[in-house]
Design a protein around this motif. Sequence first.
Motif, PDB file in Angstrom:
ATOM      1  N   ASP A  32       0.819  -1.203   0.000  1.00 16.00           N
ATOM      2  CA  ASP A  32       0.000   0.000   0.000  1.00 16.00           C
ATOM      3  C   ASP A  32       0.863   1.267   0.000  1.00 16.00           C
ATOM      4  N   GLU A  33       0.835   1.995  -1.094  1.00 12.40           N
ATOM      5  CA  GLU A  33       1.647   3.206  -1.226  1.00 12.40           C
ATOM      6  C   GLU A  33       1.160   4.334  -0.324  1.00 12.40           C
ATOM      7  N   GLU A  34      -0.105   4.338   0.050  1.00 13.53           N
ATOM      8  CA  GLU A  34      -0.628   5.381   0.931  1.00 13.53           C
ATOM      9  C   GLU A  34      -0.036   5.303   2.333  1.00 13.53           C
ATOM     10  N   LEU A  35       0.537   4.172   2.669  1.00  9.22           N
ATOM     11  CA  LEU A  35       1.125   3.993   3.993  1.00  9.22           C
ATOM     12  C   LEU A  35       2.619   4.330   4.026  1.00  9.22           C
ATOM     13  N   GLU A  36       3.148   4.858   2.938  1.00  7.52           N
ATOM     14  CA  GLU A  36       4.582   5.168   2.873  1.00  7.52           C
ATOM     15  C   GLU A  36       5.060   6.048   4.028  1.00  7.52           C
ATOM     16  N   PRO A  37       4.335   7.094   4.418  1.00  6.48           N
ATOM     17  CA  PRO A  37       4.822   7.908   5.550  1.00  6.48           C
ATOM     18  C   PRO A  37       4.919   7.109   6.852  1.00  6.48           C
ATOM     19  N   ILE A  38       4.008   6.185   7.044  1.00  8.13           N
ATOM     20  CA  ILE A  38       4.023   5.350   8.243  1.00  8.13           C
ATOM     21  C   ILE A  38       5.211   4.394   8.207  1.00  8.13           C
ATOM     22  N   LYS A  39       5.543   3.924   7.027  1.00  5.60           N
ATOM     23  CA  LYS A  39       6.644   2.973   6.883  1.00  5.60           C
ATOM     24  C   LYS A  39       7.995   3.587   7.236  1.00  5.60           C
ATOM     25  N   LYS A  40       8.068   4.902   7.294  1.00 10.22           N
ATOM     26  CA  LYS A  40       9.310   5.591   7.655  1.00 10.22           C
ATOM     27  C   LYS A  40       9.511   5.676   9.169  1.00 10.22           C
ATOM     28  N   LEU A  41       8.465   5.391   9.921  1.00 10.67           N
ATOM     29  CA  LEU A  41       8.561   5.453  11.379  1.00 10.67           C
ATOM     30  C   LEU A  41       9.421   4.309  11.910  1.00 10.67           C
ATOM     31  N   GLU A  42      10.213   4.601  12.900  1.00 16.32           N
ATOM     32  CA  GLU A  42      11.081   3.582  13.503  1.00 16.32           C
ATOM     33  C   GLU A  42      10.266   2.415  14.064  1.00 16.32           C
ATOM     34  N   ALA A  43       9.127   2.720  14.668  1.00 18.23           N
ATOM     35  CA  ALA A  43       8.281   1.665  15.229  1.00 18.23           C
ATOM     36  C   ALA A  43       7.778   0.717  14.140  1.00 18.23           C
ATOM     37  N   TYR A  44       7.458   1.251  12.967  1.00 18.34           N
ATOM     38  CA  TYR A  44       7.036   0.400  11.849  1.00 18.34           C
ATOM     39  C   TYR A  44       8.181  -0.538  11.458  1.00 18.34           C
ATOM     40  N   LYS A  45       9.355   0.029  11.332  1.00 15.98           N
ATOM     41  CA  LYS A  45      10.523  -0.773  10.930  1.00 15.98           C
ATOM     42  C   LYS A  45      10.782  -1.898  11.927  1.00 15.98           C
ATOM     43  N   ILE A  46      10.653  -1.594  13.204  1.00 17.56           N
ATOM     44  CA  ILE A  46      10.865  -2.613  14.235  1.00 17.56           C
ATOM     45  C   ILE A  46       9.812  -3.715  14.135  1.00 17.56           C
ATOM     46  N   MET A  47       8.569  -3.325  13.919  1.00 17.16           N
ATOM     47  CA  MET A  47       7.465  -4.288  13.899  1.00 17.16           C
ATOM     48  C   MET A  47       7.426  -5.120  12.619  1.00 17.16           C
ATOM     49  N   PHE A  48       7.698  -4.506  11.472  1.00 16.07           N
ATOM     50  CA  PHE A  48       7.393  -5.157  10.207  1.00 16.07           C
ATOM     51  C   PHE A  48       8.556  -5.339   9.239  1.00 16.07           C
ATOM     52  N   GLU A  49       9.713  -4.852   9.548  1.00 19.33           N
ATOM     53  CA  GLU A  49      10.820  -4.907   8.601  1.00 19.33           C
ATOM     54  C   GLU A  49      11.166  -6.338   8.199  1.00 19.33           C
ATOM     55  N   ASN A  50      11.108  -7.262   9.125  1.00 21.48           N
ATOM     56  CA  ASN A  50      11.473  -8.641   8.822  1.00 21.48           C
ATOM     57  C   ASN A  50      10.286  -9.534   8.478  1.00 21.48           C
ATOM     58  N   GLU A  51       9.068  -8.954   8.467  1.00 26.19           N
ATOM     59  CA  GLU A  51       7.869  -9.730   8.131  1.00 26.19           C
ATOM     60  C   GLU A  51       7.801  -9.922   6.633  1.00 26.19           C
TER      61      GLU A  51
END
Length: 52
Positions: A32-51
Amino acid sequence: MYKEDGEYEKALRDVIKTVKLNPEFIKYIKKDEELEPIKKLEAYKIMFENER
């Protein structure tokens, strides 16, 4: 939606809740491209980077 107001942390909390209820949602958020700003958050990276 929160993302339109710049409240990305709140939007991320909603995404996390949704993934807990339905882990298949991870596939959707990855694309989902609309979620790009959220994907930049450190918490997103921690939660989903390896998923997958």
